[in-house]
Write an enzyme that holds these catalytic residues in place. Sequence first.
Site, PDB file in Angstrom:
ATOM      1  N   GLY A   5       0.839  -1.189   0.000  1.00  0.00           N
ATOM      2  CA  GLY A   5       0.000   0.000   0.000  1.00  0.00           C
ATOM      3  C   GLY A   5       0.873   1.237   0.000  1.00  0.00           C
ATOM      4  O   GLY A   5       2.035   1.180   0.426  1.00  0.00           O
ATOM      5  N   GLN A  14       3.137   9.979   1.096  1.00  0.00           N
ATOM      6  CA  GLN A  14       4.401   9.250   1.214  1.00  0.00           C
ATOM      7  C   GLN A  14       5.336   9.505   0.039  1.00  0.00           C
ATOM      8  O   GLN A  14       6.526   9.170   0.106  1.00  0.00           O
ATOM      9  CB  GLN A  14       4.149   7.744   1.318  1.00  0.00           C
ATOM     10  CG  GLN A  14       3.480   7.341   2.618  1.00  0.00           C
ATOM     11  CD  GLN A  14       3.348   5.841   2.690  1.00  0.00           C
ATOM     12  OE1 GLN A  14       2.400   5.270   2.172  1.00  0.00           O
ATOM     13  NE2 GLN A  14       4.331   5.186   3.304  1.00  0.00           N
ATOM     14  N   CYS A  69       5.696   0.094   7.351  1.00  0.00           N
ATOM     15  CA  CYS A  69       5.360   1.268   6.549  1.00  0.00           C
ATOM     16  C   CYS A  69       6.601   1.671   5.765  1.00  0.00           C
ATOM     17  O   CYS A  69       7.690   1.727   6.345  1.00  0.00           O
ATOM     18  CB  CYS A  69       4.908   2.391   7.473  1.00  0.00           C
ATOM     19  SG  CYS A  69       4.438   3.894   6.596  1.00  0.00           S
ATOM     20  N   LEU A  70       6.433   1.937   4.483  1.00  0.00           N
ATOM     21  CA  LEU A  70       7.583   2.320   3.658  1.00  0.00           C
ATOM     22  C   LEU A  70       8.203   3.625   4.142  1.00  0.00           C
ATOM     23  O   LEU A  70       9.351   3.918   3.831  1.00  0.00           O
ATOM     24  CB  LEU A  70       7.178   2.429   2.186  1.00  0.00           C
ATOM     25  CG  LEU A  70       6.741   1.111   1.526  1.00  0.00           C
ATOM     26  CD1 LEU A  70       6.275   1.357   0.100  1.00  0.00           C
ATOM     27  CD2 LEU A  70       7.863   0.079   1.569  1.00  0.00           C
ATOM     28  N   HIS A 121      -4.766   1.718   7.300  1.00  0.00           N
ATOM     29  CA  HIS A 121      -3.406   2.257   7.394  1.00  0.00           C
ATOM     30  C   HIS A 121      -3.196   3.365   6.355  1.00  0.00           C
ATOM     31  O   HIS A 121      -2.659   4.428   6.678  1.00  0.00           O
ATOM     32  CB  HIS A 121      -2.409   1.103   7.183  1.00  0.00           C
ATOM     33  CG  HIS A 121      -0.958   1.504   7.173  1.00  0.00           C
ATOM     34  ND1 HIS A 121      -0.049   1.047   8.102  1.00  0.00           N
ATOM     35  CD2 HIS A 121      -0.261   2.307   6.320  1.00  0.00           C
ATOM     36  CE1 HIS A 121       1.151   1.579   7.831  1.00  0.00           C
ATOM     37  NE2 HIS A 121       1.047   2.337   6.745  1.00  0.00           N
ATOM     38  N   GLU A 122      -3.645   3.109   5.118  1.00  0.00           N
ATOM     39  CA  GLU A 122      -3.409   4.096   4.045  1.00  0.00           C
ATOM     40  C   GLU A 122      -4.268   5.348   4.236  1.00  0.00           C
ATOM     41  O   GLU A 122      -3.797   6.464   4.014  1.00  0.00           O
ATOM     42  CB  GLU A 122      -3.658   3.474   2.662  1.00  0.00           C
ATOM     43  CG  GLU A 122      -2.759   2.289   2.307  1.00  0.00           C
ATOM     44  CD  GLU A 122      -1.285   2.508   2.594  1.00  0.00           C
ATOM     45  OE1 GLU A 122      -0.808   3.650   2.487  1.00  0.00           O
ATOM     46  OE2 GLU A 122      -0.614   1.522   2.963  1.00  0.00           O
ATOM     47  N   HIS A 141      -2.749   7.763   6.580  1.00  0.00           N
ATOM     48  CA  HIS A 141      -1.696   8.615   6.014  1.00  0.00           C
ATOM     49  C   HIS A 141      -2.265   9.942   5.507  1.00  0.00           C
ATOM     50  O   HIS A 141      -1.580  10.965   5.531  1.00  0.00           O
ATOM     51  CB  HIS A 141      -1.000   7.907   4.844  1.00  0.00           C
ATOM     52  CG  HIS A 141       0.126   7.007   5.258  1.00  0.00           C
ATOM     53  ND1 HIS A 141       1.232   7.467   5.926  1.00  0.00           N
ATOM     54  CD2 HIS A 141       0.328   5.680   5.062  1.00  0.00           C
ATOM     55  CE1 HIS A 141       2.069   6.444   6.140  1.00  0.00           C
ATOM     56  NE2 HIS A 141       1.542   5.349   5.624  1.00  0.00           N
TER      57      HIS A 141
HETATM   58 NI    NI Z   1       2.436   3.481   5.613  1.00  0.00          NI
END
Ligand code: NI
Length: 198
Positions: free
Chosen positions: A55, A60, A111-112, A153-154, A157
């Site tokens: 995701g 991000q 998380c990236l 989660h997304e 963000h």
């Molecule tokens: Ni994330």
Amino acid sequence: MHRTDISAMTLLKIARMGHPVLINRAEEVADPTSRDVRSLVENMVETMHDASGVGLAAPQVHVAKRVIIFNAPKGREEADGEPSEFAPMTALINPEFEALGEETALGWEGCLSIPGLTGAVPRYTRIRYRGFGTKGEQIEREASGFHARVVQHEIDHLDGVLFPMRMTDLKLLSFNEELKHFVAGQTEIEDDLEAGEE
Ligand code: NI
């Protein structure tokens, strides 16, 4: 149909925790069908695959717009041992969700934007989410388990919320290489959840 536009895809730089774009609210997209949005989504998909993520949210990649992409791979095992629900690669613009019931579960998330760390995060186990696709079509789905988790989660963000901010027990924040110490911890985690239900 494939276009032969060799400049179509670009790998984007991923913002890491500490960058202000990750803790501010992202703006609504006025026109989900615009060329800019489509090209943003294409580049996000390329960037996410390159980084082996499941995701990614536009903040991000330093774009403060309400756009997320995600998929839920087949064959992942849920905490209850059931196979996880599959969701195809999806781009959602101006997404929202509502919980279906009060039930939450702890599950491991990475998380990236927080490379190298994994934490156990409580999320609703069943949700309904909606948003727009890049053709302007309305997308509405019910989701459970990992599928529901990645969407929550997304969407977080887009509101400047990173997974550690959702954690209820920071003892369950770990470097990836140390996660092995929690192998017996699955049970512990469930016990924690039962004890500390919200
Ligand atoms: Ni994330």
